[in-house]
Design a protein around this motif. Structure first.
Motif, PDB file in Angstrom:
ATOM      1  N   THR A 207      12.205 -12.747  -2.965  1.00  0.00           N
ATOM      2  CA  THR A 207      11.600 -13.477  -3.616  1.00  0.00           C
ATOM      3  C   THR A 207      12.909 -14.193  -5.465  1.00  0.00           C
ATOM      4  OG1 THR A 207      10.592 -14.363  -5.746  1.00  0.00           O
ATOM      5  CG2 THR A 207      10.449 -12.404  -5.038  1.00  0.00           C
ATOM      6  N   SER A 208      12.467 -15.161  -5.878  1.00  0.00           N
ATOM      7  CA  SER A 208      13.110 -15.413  -7.267  1.00  0.00           C
ATOM      8  C   SER A 208      12.736 -15.096  -8.171  1.00  0.00           C
ATOM      9  CB  SER A 208      14.394 -16.272  -6.936  1.00  0.00           C
ATOM     10  OG  SER A 208      14.001 -17.378  -7.077  1.00  0.00           O
ATOM     11  N   ARG A 209      11.535 -14.904  -8.488  1.00  0.00           N
ATOM     12  CA  ARG A 209      10.293 -15.457  -9.273  1.00  0.00           C
ATOM     13  C   ARG A 209       9.568 -14.024  -9.597  1.00  0.00           C
ATOM     14  NH1 ARG A 209       8.830 -20.435 -10.345  1.00  0.00           N
ATOM     15  NH2 ARG A 209       7.646 -19.140 -12.188  1.00  0.00           N
ATOM     16  N   GLY A 210      10.106 -12.856  -8.874  1.00  0.00           N
ATOM     17  CA  GLY A 210       9.283 -11.511  -8.934  1.00  0.00           C
ATOM     18  C   GLY A 210       8.434 -10.931  -8.294  1.00  0.00           C
ATOM     19  N   PHE A 211       7.866  -9.744  -8.350  1.00  0.00           N
ATOM     20  CA  PHE A 211       7.557  -9.344  -7.037  1.00  0.00           C
ATOM     21  C   PHE A 211       6.319  -7.929  -7.527  1.00  0.00           C
ATOM     22  CE2 PHE A 211       7.560  -5.446  -4.348  1.00  0.00           C
ATOM     23  CZ  PHE A 211       6.787  -6.043  -3.407  1.00  0.00           C
ATOM     24  N   ARG A 212       6.085  -7.994  -7.075  1.00  0.00           N
ATOM     25  CA  ARG A 212       4.679  -7.014  -7.443  1.00  0.00           C
ATOM     26  C   ARG A 212       3.981  -6.400  -6.137  1.00  0.00           C
ATOM     27  NH1 ARG A 212      -0.005  -8.584 -11.622  1.00  0.00           N
ATOM     28  NH2 ARG A 212      -0.220  -6.674 -11.962  1.00  0.00           N
ATOM     29  N   LEU A 213       4.004  -4.950  -6.351  1.00  0.00           N
ATOM     30  CA  LEU A 213       3.023  -4.211  -4.984  1.00  0.00           C
ATOM     31  C   LEU A 213       1.997  -3.787  -5.378  1.00  0.00           C
ATOM     32  CD1 LEU A 213       2.874  -3.764  -2.392  1.00  0.00           C
ATOM     33  CD2 LEU A 213       4.893  -1.348  -3.032  1.00  0.00           C
ATOM     34  N   HIS A 214       1.128  -4.191  -4.816  1.00  0.00           N
ATOM     35  CA  HIS A 214      -0.442  -3.749  -5.227  1.00  0.00           C
ATOM     36  C   HIS A 214      -1.395  -2.203  -3.581  1.00  0.00           C
ATOM     37  CE1 HIS A 214      -0.671  -6.952  -8.045  1.00  0.00           C
ATOM     38  NE2 HIS A 214      -0.330  -7.469  -6.608  1.00  0.00           N
ATOM     39  N   HIS A 215      -2.280  -1.637  -4.433  1.00  0.00           N
ATOM     40  CA  HIS A 215      -2.712  -0.665  -3.287  1.00  0.00           C
ATOM     41  C   HIS A 215      -3.816  -0.487  -3.434  1.00  0.00           C
ATOM     42  CE1 HIS A 215       1.841   1.107  -3.397  1.00  0.00           C
ATOM     43  NE2 HIS A 215       1.486   1.212  -1.853  1.00  0.00           N
ATOM     44  N   VAL A 216      -4.544  -0.818  -1.963  1.00  0.00           N
ATOM     45  CA  VAL A 216      -6.266  -0.023  -1.675  1.00  0.00           C
ATOM     46  C   VAL A 216      -5.673   0.785  -0.880  1.00  0.00           C
ATOM     47  CG1 VAL A 216      -6.231  -2.416  -2.577  1.00  0.00           C
ATOM     48  CG2 VAL A 216      -6.190  -1.883  -0.510  1.00  0.00           C
ATOM     49  N   GLU A 217      -7.183   1.537  -1.160  1.00  0.00           N
ATOM     50  CA  GLU A 217      -7.762   2.877  -0.319  1.00  0.00           C
ATOM     51  C   GLU A 217      -7.603   2.071   1.452  1.00  0.00           C
ATOM     52  OE1 GLU A 217      -6.562   5.305  -0.606  1.00  0.00           O
ATOM     53  OE2 GLU A 217      -5.842   5.505  -2.718  1.00  0.00           O
ATOM     54  N   GLY A 218      -7.825   2.482   2.550  1.00  0.00           N
ATOM     55  CA  GLY A 218      -8.184   2.559   3.935  1.00  0.00           C
ATOM     56  C   GLY A 218      -6.916   2.057   4.507  1.00  0.00           C
ATOM     57  N   GLY A 219      -7.328   1.321   5.437  1.00  0.00           N
ATOM     58  CA  GLY A 219      -6.359   1.925   7.086  1.00  0.00           C
ATOM     59  C   GLY A 219      -5.344  -0.148   6.995  1.00  0.00           C
ATOM     60  N   HIS A 220      -5.291  -0.073   8.119  1.00  0.00           N
ATOM     61  CA  HIS A 220      -4.723  -2.073   8.298  1.00  0.00           C
ATOM     62  C   HIS A 220      -5.062  -2.938   7.870  1.00  0.00           C
ATOM     63  CE1 HIS A 220      -1.255  -4.181   9.348  1.00  0.00           C
ATOM     64  NE2 HIS A 220      -1.970  -4.953  10.024  1.00  0.00           N
ATOM     65  N   HIS A 221      -6.763  -3.043   7.864  1.00  0.00           N
ATOM     66  CA  HIS A 221      -7.239  -4.486   7.961  1.00  0.00           C
ATOM     67  C   HIS A 221      -8.349  -4.127   6.295  1.00  0.00           C
ATOM     68  CE1 HIS A 221      -6.092  -6.959  10.567  1.00  0.00           C
ATOM     69  NE2 HIS A 221      -6.315  -5.602  11.839  1.00  0.00           N
ATOM     70  N   ALA A 222      -7.782  -3.071   5.980  1.00  0.00           N
ATOM     71  CA  ALA A 222      -8.923  -2.531   4.350  1.00  0.00           C
ATOM     72  C   ALA A 222      -8.661  -3.795   3.674  1.00  0.00           C
ATOM     73  CB  ALA A 222      -7.719  -1.737   3.969  1.00  0.00           C
ATOM     74  N   VAL A 223      -7.615  -4.730   3.437  1.00  0.00           N
ATOM     75  CA  VAL A 223      -7.422  -5.271   2.538  1.00  0.00           C
ATOM     76  C   VAL A 223      -8.814  -6.992   3.189  1.00  0.00           C
ATOM     77  CG1 VAL A 223      -6.370  -7.669   1.058  1.00  0.00           C
ATOM     78  CG2 VAL A 223      -5.629  -5.147   1.201  1.00  0.00           C
ATOM     79  N   LEU A 224      -8.682  -6.956   3.868  1.00  0.00           N
ATOM     80  CA  LEU A 224      -9.795  -8.143   4.731  1.00  0.00           C
ATOM     81  C   LEU A 224     -10.948  -7.944   4.958  1.00  0.00           C
ATOM     82  CD1 LEU A 224      -7.826  -9.724   7.117  1.00  0.00           C
ATOM     83  CD2 LEU A 224      -7.890 -10.524   5.299  1.00  0.00           C
ATOM     84  N   ARG A 225     -11.115  -5.973   5.475  1.00  0.00           N
ATOM     85  CA  ARG A 225     -12.742  -6.296   5.169  1.00  0.00           C
ATOM     86  C   ARG A 225     -13.553  -5.868   3.656  1.00  0.00           C
ATOM     87  NH1 ARG A 225     -11.279  -0.719   9.206  1.00  0.00           N
ATOM     88  NH2 ARG A 225     -11.205  -1.528  10.859  1.00  0.00           N
TER      89      ARG A 225
END
Length: 249
Positions: A207-225
């Protein structure tokens, strides 16, 4: 051929709202994202990308290459977005890779990915699912599913979908080019044994417009769960391009 983009019933004025386009992980259909509509009512119109070989497109053949699939989705997306409508693309796991290639063709206002290797890290990803039964069982475990508790027909359907998407992923070779002119937000679960921190950090290069990395706890599908933090984040991006506060690593 059926539609590549699923459009669910919209309320009055929804055709003028920003668009959230959601791309599911390998082996899954897009109708899981329909449950996000109540959280985004009045904020965005939610659409899902539906590859052949699943749900309402079960009998349709898969495309030969990932590029063919992306071109088909882009062709349907352009008239949906129209002039001036904000577009946020979200993809989880394999869906993130599809979302990236789509963003190279139809520039969104933001690209959000979760549990997805950066494009340059995808070489050979999916080969184990195609060739190795043990690797396939590991993927079921990553998804929180015990094959022993799935009936034979259900497991066979899931295996078939996973292998179709794995074959499609093997057709992909990243060709570096101009960076995507949109910010990229990447979400990683700290317990994800499928995608490493380096795999996620690699998104900064696309990207040329900025990058942010966010973290959560859990396994591979944690964000969807547990999508509530992600949905708050997406709400800000869809409203005015300013994401709500989110865990940042």
């Amino acid at each position: 051929m059926g539609a590549w983009i699923s459009t669910w019933p919209a309320g009055p004025g929804d055709a003028e709202l920003p668009v959230l386009l959601c791309l599911p992980p390998a082996g899954a259909g897009c109708h899981q994202f329909r449950s996000w509509i109540p959280a985004l009512t009045g904020i965005a119109q939610v659409h899902g990308v539906q590859l052949p070989g699943r749900e309402n497109r079960w009998r349709e053949p898969m495309p030969d290459t990932l590029g063919e699939a992306v071109e088909a989705v882009a062709g349907e997306l352009r008239p949906i977005v129209g002039a001036g409508r904000r577009l946020v693309v979200f993809g989880h796991s394999f869906g993130g890779l599809l979302g990236y290639e789509l963003a190279r063709r139809v520039t969104p206002d933001a690209l959000v990915v979760s549990g997805c290797r950066a494009p340059g890290h995808w070489d050979g990803a999916g080969r184990g699912i195609v060739d190795d039964a043990d690797e396939l069982d590991k993927l079921f475990d990553t998804a929180g599913l015990d094959p022993a508790f799935l009936d034979e027909d259900t497991r066979a359907l899931m295996v078939a979908m996973l292998r179709k998407d794995a074959v499609l992923s093997l057709s992909y070779t990243h060709t570096p080019g101009d960076p995507v002119p949109a910010p990229v937000h990447a979400w990683r679960a700290r317990g994800d044994e499928t995608v490493t921190a380096d795999d996620m950090a690699g998104w900064a290069a696309v990207t040329s417009r900025g990058f942010r990395l966010h973290h959560v706890e859990g396994g591979h599908h944690a964000v969807l769960r547990r999508p509530e933090p992600l949905l708050a984040h997406l709400t800000g991006l869809l409203r005015d391009g300013t994401p709500a506060a989110a865990p940042v690593g």
